[in-house]
Design an enzyme around this catalytic site. Structure first.
Site, mmCIF file in Angstrom:
data_model
loop_
_atom_site.group_PDB
_atom_site.id
_atom_site.type_symbol
_atom_site.label_atom_id
_atom_site.label_comp_id
_atom_site.label_asym_id
_atom_site.label_seq_id
_atom_site.Cartn_x
_atom_site.Cartn_y
_atom_site.Cartn_z
ATOM 1 N N PRO A 84 0.836 -1.208 0.000
ATOM 2 C CA PRO A 84 0.000 0.000 0.000
ATOM 3 C C PRO A 84 0.866 1.251 0.000
ATOM 4 O O PRO A 84 1.780 1.377 0.812
ATOM 5 C CB PRO A 84 -0.799 -0.130 1.312
ATOM 6 C CG PRO A 84 0.045 -1.008 2.189
ATOM 7 C CD PRO A 84 0.755 -1.952 1.265
ATOM 8 N N GLN A 165 -6.763 -1.526 2.917
ATOM 9 C CA GLN A 165 -6.059 -1.140 4.132
ATOM 10 C C GLN A 165 -6.764 0.026 4.802
ATOM 11 O O GLN A 165 -7.036 1.049 4.181
ATOM 12 C CB GLN A 165 -4.602 -0.753 3.858
ATOM 13 C CG GLN A 165 -3.839 -0.484 5.147
ATOM 14 C CD GLN A 165 -2.399 -0.056 4.937
ATOM 15 O OE1 GLN A 165 -2.142 1.056 4.500
ATOM 16 N NE2 GLN A 165 -1.459 -0.937 5.268
ATOM 17 N N CYS A 217 2.734 2.682 9.187
ATOM 18 C CA CYS A 217 3.043 3.980 8.591
ATOM 19 C C CYS A 217 3.682 4.903 9.622
ATOM 20 O O CYS A 217 3.088 5.176 10.674
ATOM 21 C CB CYS A 217 1.786 4.627 8.024
ATOM 22 S SG CYS A 217 2.091 6.249 7.281
ATOM 23 N N HIS A 306 7.286 -5.016 7.840
ATOM 24 C CA HIS A 306 8.369 -4.211 7.265
ATOM 25 C C HIS A 306 9.596 -4.394 8.159
ATOM 26 O O HIS A 306 9.537 -4.119 9.362
ATOM 27 C CB HIS A 306 7.956 -2.746 7.214
ATOM 28 C CG HIS A 306 8.878 -1.881 6.426
ATOM 29 N ND1 HIS A 306 8.437 -0.870 5.608
ATOM 30 C CD2 HIS A 306 10.233 -1.858 6.336
ATOM 31 C CE1 HIS A 306 9.483 -0.264 5.048
ATOM 32 N NE2 HIS A 306 10.578 -0.850 5.483
ATOM 33 N N ASN A 347 8.379 -7.303 4.072
ATOM 34 C CA ASN A 347 8.291 -6.045 3.343
ATOM 35 C C ASN A 347 9.537 -5.214 3.631
ATOM 36 O O ASN A 347 10.089 -5.272 4.720
ATOM 37 C CB ASN A 347 7.025 -5.290 3.771
ATOM 38 C CG ASN A 347 6.906 -3.918 3.123
ATOM 39 O OD1 ASN A 347 6.546 -2.955 3.777
ATOM 40 N ND2 ASN A 347 7.199 -3.818 1.840
ATOM 41 N N GLY A 348 9.963 -4.440 2.616
ATOM 42 C CA GLY A 348 11.062 -3.507 2.822
ATOM 43 C C GLY A 348 12.297 -3.838 2.017
ATOM 44 O O GLY A 348 12.917 -4.877 2.235
ATOM 45 N N GLY A 349 12.658 -2.976 1.079
ATOM 46 C CA GLY A 349 13.919 -3.109 0.367
ATOM 47 C C GLY A 349 13.936 -4.045 -0.817
ATOM 48 O O GLY A 349 14.871 -4.009 -1.618
ATOM 49 N N ARG A 373 7.894 0.130 -4.168
ATOM 50 C CA ARG A 373 8.577 1.038 -5.094
ATOM 51 C C ARG A 373 8.951 0.357 -6.405
ATOM 52 O O ARG A 373 8.979 0.987 -7.457
ATOM 53 C CB ARG A 373 9.827 1.608 -4.420
ATOM 54 C CG ARG A 373 9.548 2.333 -3.108
ATOM 55 C CD ARG A 373 8.855 3.655 -3.318
ATOM 56 N NE ARG A 373 8.058 4.027 -2.157
ATOM 57 C CZ ARG A 373 7.366 5.150 -2.061
ATOM 58 N NH1 ARG A 373 7.387 6.005 -3.054
ATOM 59 N NH2 ARG A 373 6.635 5.409 -0.987
#
Length: 488
Positions: A84, A165, A217, A306, A347-349, A373
């Site tokens: 999201p 979400q 977030c 994350h 999640n992340g990277g 991204r």
């Protein structure tokens, strides 16, 4: 409207590709429809319905079956999910991603529960005090759904595996938000016959596979002033209450999931050196306790984690929180290994399809990888995700998704047509074009494509300022201008 679908032909000219396919888009080259002005009461359609009555917490057997069906869909499509992202993962971008992949689990941008609760109160008929279903009939709705569908709508096609979400820290507001989603699914059943028989009122879908609570977030507006998002990780008991409210608000028909971080900077002033000097075990135990508390009622079994902490004690932007705290994948992997009964996604990277495959291979206990991204910057780079990540060959063989980017644009042009027939092009066109702006990322002349697309995006607003009454006529001649300019 034709200008949106027309960017397919425009791109073909810019990129030096044969424009023979453009004849298939000829139906789109017509003045902008004003159907959006009069078509305010839109009907809904959904592939799943329930029969439990509104306003009760009793979970019916039909809802239990629907919950299990959605849970199965969630499990079967979790290997790769679209993260999201505010102002990015709207229904237009999700539609584009679905054209690229049948199996990617789609996440909406975060929707504030208080916004839904407010619009719900405004939409309720005067004679009703609790339910959107009051007064609904097969002929018409008793309220205007367009304002709620700004937050909840899925476009003109069912999205398949998708997650809405929600953001908030008030159990009552999250209950109402989840109840609203549930009631739209009930309304879908009531209006299904009307939707299938009336082509002028094509359906708006609101059929989500799961609801997700945002506990990750780090934005100051969300986790600071709003006191939700990543700030909720500091109160696991409250998160448990919030997810319970969401479950009962949806009448037990929709799985509830949680997206979080591995922790926050609660209790100390974050610096890189201080963070690196802290105990990994202490960090993990705090994360573990959060997960155990939230999952203790058996409502939440899916977590998207994350692998960074959220820095809330400093005025860090979301971008800073994606870069400054180091990634610690090993914390999420350990969580997946110690809780095999839960479904844990990382999640992340991770920004590439090869990275997704690598992480899943390195830790087979992980149920999925969430990418944000990477999808945003180059959607076509994930075109082979279904074939690479899934082995159920028959389902893949039956796929009807576009085979190349030209076909993606053709299909996306149909989505653009539908949207502009029902909503004001002046307000919506730039959102439509934004979703397709990176489809040719990295290709020769991609910049020319984006520049031309941006000019098309601004046409309705420009023409409306010049003369609202002549906007449709001007758009017609603008179409001829573009054809002459590109020598089509």
């Amino acid at each position: 409207m034709y200008n949106i679908a027309y960017f397919c032909s425009l791109f073909a000219t810019i990129m030096g590709i044969s424009s023979a396919f453009s004849c298939t888009l000829s139906r789109c080259r017509r003045p902008v429809s004003t159907a959006y002005i009069s078509n305010k009461k839109l009907c809904m359609s959904s592939t799943s319905t329930t029969s439990s009555s509104s306003g009760t917490n009793t979970i019916s057997s039909d809802n239990n079956e629907l919950y299990q069906e959605r849970s199965d869909i969630l499990r079967a499509n979790s290997k790769l999910s679209l993260a999201p992202m505010m102002e990015y993962t709207d229904r237009h971008f999700r539609h584009l991603v679905r054209l690229v992949s049948d199996r990617t689990l789609l996440y909406t941008e975060m929707v504030a529960a208080n916004a839904i609760a407010h619009e719900r109160e405004a939409a309720l008929p005067p004679s009703s005090s609790s339910s959107l279903l009051d007064g609904a009939s097969a002929e018409e709705l008793s309220f205007d759904p367009s304002y709620l569908l700004r937050f909840l709508g899925q476009g003109h096609n069912a999205e398949g595996a998708s997650v809405l979400q929600l953001g908030g820290s008030d159990p009552d507001q999250l209950f109402l938000a989840s109840k609203t989603v549930y009631e739209f699914n009930q309304l879908a059943q009531i209006h299904q016959q009307q939707s299938s028989s009336n082509n002028n009122n094509a359906p708006i879908f609101c059929d989500y596979t799961a609801l997700n609570l945002n506990c990750g977030c780090p934005s100051p507006k969300v986790a600071g002033k709003g006191c939700f998002g990543a700030a909720l990780m500091q109160d696991a008991t409250l998160v448990q209450q919030l997810t319970s409210s969401m479950y009962h608000g949806s009448q037990g028909s929709i799985p509830i999931t949680v997206k979080c971080r591995i922790g926050t900077d609660e209790g100390y002033q974050f610096t890189r050196d201080q963070y690196n000097a802290r105990s990994d075990e202490e960090e993990y135990q705090s994360l573990k306790q959060f997960i155990e508390t939230v999952a203790s009622e058996g409502i939440v079994t899916d977590f998207q984690v994350h692998a960074r902490i959220a820095v809330l004690g400093k005025n860090y932007s979301p971008a800073d929180n994606r870069k400054v705290p180091p990634l610690r994948y090993y914390q999420v992997r350990r969580l997946a290994e110690e809780f095999p009964e839960l479904n844990i996604s990382l999640n992340g990277g991770v920004e590439t399809l090869s990275g997704v495959k690598r992480e899943l291979d390195e830790c087979q206990e992980l149920d999925g990888i969430m990418v944000g991204r990477g999808w945003m910057s180059n959607p076509w780079a994930f075109a082979m995700s279904d074939e690479l990540l899934y082995t159920d060959g028959q389902q893949l063989a039956d796929s009807t998704r576009p085979k190349n980017r030209i076909e993606v644009l053709q299909a996306y042009g149909q989505h653009a047509d539908y949207e502009e027939e029902r909503w004001d092009p002046v307000k919506i066109r730039r959102f439509i074009t934004k979703a397709a702006s990176q489809l040719f990322s990295g290709e020769p002349n991609a910049k020319r494509y984006r520049i031309a697309l941006d000019e098309i995006a601004g046409l309705p607003k420009k023409l409306m300022k010049e003369d609202p009454k002549l906007m449709e006529v001007n758009l017609h001649y603008q179409n001829l201008y573009w054809m002459q300019r590109q020598n089509i």
